[in-house]
Design an enzyme around this catalytic site. Structure first.
Site, PDB file in Angstrom:
ATOM      1  N   ASP A   1      33.932  35.970  58.653  1.00 30.91           N
ATOM      2  CA  ASP A   1      33.296  35.547  59.907  1.00 30.91           C
ATOM      3  C   ASP A   1      33.136  36.704  60.898  1.00 30.91           C
ATOM      4  O   ASP A   1      32.830  36.493  62.059  1.00 30.91           O
ATOM      5  CB  ASP A   1      34.114  34.414  60.555  1.00 30.91           C
ATOM      6  CG  ASP A   1      35.552  34.829  60.867  1.00 30.91           C
ATOM      7  OD1 ASP A   1      35.917  36.010  60.649  1.00 30.91           O
ATOM      8  OD2 ASP A   1      36.315  33.960  61.338  1.00 30.91           O
TER       9      ASP A   1
ATOM     10  N   HIS B   1      35.610  38.824  61.819  1.00 29.53           N
ATOM     11  CA  HIS B   1      36.788  39.206  62.618  1.00 29.53           C
ATOM     12  C   HIS B   1      37.311  40.584  62.212  1.00 29.53           C
ATOM     13  O   HIS B   1      37.166  41.013  61.077  1.00 29.53           O
ATOM     14  CB  HIS B   1      37.892  38.134  62.565  1.00 29.53           C
ATOM     15  CG  HIS B   1      38.592  37.966  61.262  1.00 29.53           C
ATOM     16  ND1 HIS B   1      38.829  36.731  60.687  1.00 29.53           N
ATOM     17  CD2 HIS B   1      39.161  38.862  60.401  1.00 29.53           C
ATOM     18  CE1 HIS B   1      39.486  36.886  59.560  1.00 29.53           C
ATOM     19  NE2 HIS B   1      39.697  38.170  59.359  1.00 29.53           N
TER      20      HIS B   1
ATOM     21  N   GLU C   1      39.058  36.540  66.184  1.00 29.61           N
ATOM     22  CA  GLU C   1      38.065  35.630  65.624  1.00 29.61           C
ATOM     23  C   GLU C   1      36.812  35.598  66.505  1.00 29.61           C
ATOM     24  O   GLU C   1      36.859  36.042  67.664  1.00 29.61           O
ATOM     25  CB  GLU C   1      38.665  34.219  65.528  1.00 29.61           C
ATOM     26  CG  GLU C   1      39.902  34.128  64.621  1.00 29.61           C
ATOM     27  CD  GLU C   1      39.566  34.124  63.130  1.00 29.61           C
ATOM     28  OE1 GLU C   1      38.516  34.681  62.734  1.00 29.61           O
ATOM     29  OE2 GLU C   1      40.360  33.572  62.351  1.00 29.61           O
TER      30      GLU C   1
ATOM     31  N   ASP D   1      48.364  43.258  62.825  1.00 31.76           N
ATOM     32  CA  ASP D   1      48.687  41.869  63.124  1.00 31.76           C
ATOM     33  C   ASP D   1      49.855  41.348  62.302  1.00 31.76           C
ATOM     34  O   ASP D   1      50.297  41.985  61.342  1.00 31.76           O
ATOM     35  CB  ASP D   1      47.453  40.972  62.913  1.00 31.76           C
ATOM     36  CG  ASP D   1      46.604  41.405  61.712  1.00 31.76           C
ATOM     37  OD1 ASP D   1      47.157  41.978  60.758  1.00 31.76           O
ATOM     38  OD2 ASP D   1      45.381  41.179  61.733  1.00 31.76           O
TER      39      ASP D   1
END
Ligand code: F6R
Length: 261
Positions: A136, A138, A143, A67
């Protein structure tokens, strides 16, 4: 999934680096997917040591990063281009022609994402993808509620992820970009082998959900339960919420010699 619990992040990172080194030695023109953030730094340090002290040769290796932030030019110190140069690329003999990181400055973001997917396919697919995990759940910047079939695309970072990453921007949340380009969950699932690293108690819940919870887009890492060759390496605090952690230790300790890394 193979769950590997180690006493320290360094011990787990050495195993991760060894697995990567084995791939590079057995397939010198392999394609490796790389991650940024705090988690892979010790693995990169060990790969640098293996390059310097044991001649691990990256000259024919191709890399694809997961990313990049939208709006940060490669020379921005917090861009993932800059991160990779600082923590790995400038210390090893990887060819700049074989390095791929999404272009966060692309005017045509959709075109850039399609180009990235095409480049991965043209390289023959990713042999091994290194991953961290968000608090979380990801992976990449997919996400919670990301499609589990998604491809490289633009995503909006959650407040939680931006807060987690503000430490790289001198704690200034306002500086953390809102958007990124990330490989999709489907893109990651096509890699031949996945190594996921998790360190610290802050990752314990995300890891427990990913490894022992139901497969759900609420924890995108949980789809790795469907991956044929996924290894999850962690330290003790990150393993703290796993119900079957004694079993995972037992499996690791009793691994047949021929299977050891
Ligand atoms: C980084 C990435 C993210 C991180 C995750 C954990 O390229 O795609 O999924 O792996 O946010 O970040 P750290 O390692 O900083 O806790």
């Amino acid at each position: 999934m193979e769950i590997i619990i180690q006493p320290t992040p360094d011990a787990a990172s050495i195993i991760a680096a060894r697995i990567i080194a084995q791939l590079v030695r057995s397939k010198p023109d392999c394609v490796i997917g790389l991650a940024t953030g705090s988690t892979p730094i010790a693995t990169y340090n060990e790969l640098i040591r293996l390059h310097r002290e044991e001649g691990l040769d990256f000259s024919n290796v191709t890399t694809f990063n997961l990313d990049e932030y939208v709006g940060l030019p490669p020379e921005h110190p917090q861009s993932y281009h800059a991160f990779m140069q600082e923590h790995l690329f400038r210390h090893i003999n990887v060819s700049s022609k074989r390095i791929h990181i999404p272009n966060g400055m692309a005017k045509d973001v959709a075109g850039e994402c399609a180009r990235y997917e095409y480049a991965i396919r043209a390289a023959g697919g990713i042999d091994l993808q290194l991953l961290g995990i968000g608090s979380d759940g990801h992976i990449g910047f997919n996400e919670p509620t990301s499609s589990l079939a998604s491809r490289t695309r633009i995503k909006t970072l959650t407040e939680r992820t931006r807060e987690d990453n503000a430490r790289f921007f001198n704690g200034d949340l306002g500086q953390v970009p809102m958007h990124c380009i990330t490989m999709g969950v489907g893109t990651i699932m096509e890699c031949h082998q996945v190594l996921i690293l998790a360190f610290g108690a802050k990752k314990a819940q995300a890891i427990a959900e990913a490894v022992e919870g139901p497969i759900t887009a609420m924890n995108p890492a949980s789809i790795l339960q469907m991956h044929a060759v996924a290894k999850v390496l962690m330290d003790e605090p990150a393993a703290g919420s796993l119900r079957k952690r004694d079993y995972y230790r037992y499996v690791w300790e009793n691994k047949p010699t021929w299977q050891r890394v």
